[in-house]
Design a protein around this motif. Sequence first.
Motif, PDB file in Angstrom:
ATOM      1  N   ARG A  30       5.510   1.187   1.435  1.00  0.00           N
ATOM      2  CA  ARG A  30       5.911   0.392   0.263  1.00  0.00           C
ATOM      3  C   ARG A  30       6.614  -0.894   0.662  1.00  0.00           C
ATOM      4  N   LEU A  94       4.805  -0.231  -6.818  1.00  0.00           N
ATOM      5  CA  LEU A  94       5.061   1.109  -7.351  1.00  0.00           C
ATOM      6  C   LEU A  94       3.795   1.691  -7.964  1.00  0.00           C
ATOM      7  N   SER A  95       3.133   0.918  -8.801  1.00  0.00           N
ATOM      8  CA  SER A  95       1.911   1.412  -9.446  1.00  0.00           C
ATOM      9  C   SER A  95       0.823   1.689  -8.420  1.00  0.00           C
ATOM     10  N   SER A  97       1.318   2.571  -5.318  1.00  0.00           N
ATOM     11  CA  SER A  97       1.713   3.787  -4.596  1.00  0.00           C
ATOM     12  C   SER A  97       1.330   5.029  -5.393  1.00  0.00           C
ATOM     13  N   GLY A 119      10.210  11.029  -4.849  1.00  0.00           N
ATOM     14  CA  GLY A 119      10.674   9.892  -5.640  1.00  0.00           C
ATOM     15  C   GLY A 119      11.089  10.317  -7.031  1.00  0.00           C
ATOM     16  N   GLN A 121       9.151   9.222  -9.962  1.00  0.00           N
ATOM     17  CA  GLN A 121       8.082   8.855 -10.887  1.00  0.00           C
ATOM     18  C   GLN A 121       6.908   9.819 -10.767  1.00  0.00           C
TER      19      GLN A 121
END
Length: 210
Positions: A30, A94-95, A97, A119, A121
């Motif tokens: 990331r 993030l999206s 990942s 995480g 999410q």
Amino acid sequence: MSARESLYATENALRAEGYGLVCGVDEAGRGPLAGPVCAAAVILPENCDLPGLDDSKKLSEKKREALYDLIYAKAIACAVAFATVEEIETMNILSASLLAMDRAIRMLKPAPSIALIDGNQTRGISVPARAIVGGDGKCACIAAASVLAKVSRDRGMARLAEQYPEYGFEKHKGYPTKEHKAAILRYGPSPVHRMSFLKNTLREGAGHGE
């Protein structure tokens, strides 16, 4: 409870709840300025013996490589997937990942009953899922996924180093080291650099008249 028992406690509790196949999911990449983000999903047999298993960030490269082979040998199922630089730029890191994570989960055969995501999410995950902050140090299956993701991404960056030798990807794996930033300012970004991540580096270079 021993450290090993603690590492398997979450999976064992979920099995007791009736979830047959528990998969752990984690990502690597990331933070880098270049290259894809990589995710792995792993289903381990109950109380699988993986000596030294831990969060991949706490392990040496040699230990990760040894565990990589052991995980593939002992897992019920495992899969590795990527989200490209283009996808990172289009949808944010993030999206991207989470997209890579879901791709890895969908590749598992047999399919998992539930996914444990490292995480906070679970957005976009296509099976029942629970997020566990710091899960790569708490759950065996997530720790195993962290090892597969890290080793797979590092190997991918070594291959990119052969295409773009001037950047030293084989050393820093795309992370924002001083050496990497200097190479970007000297040679300019490559096609595998994440342009949205380079704003500060390029601004710093412009400020020094480079």
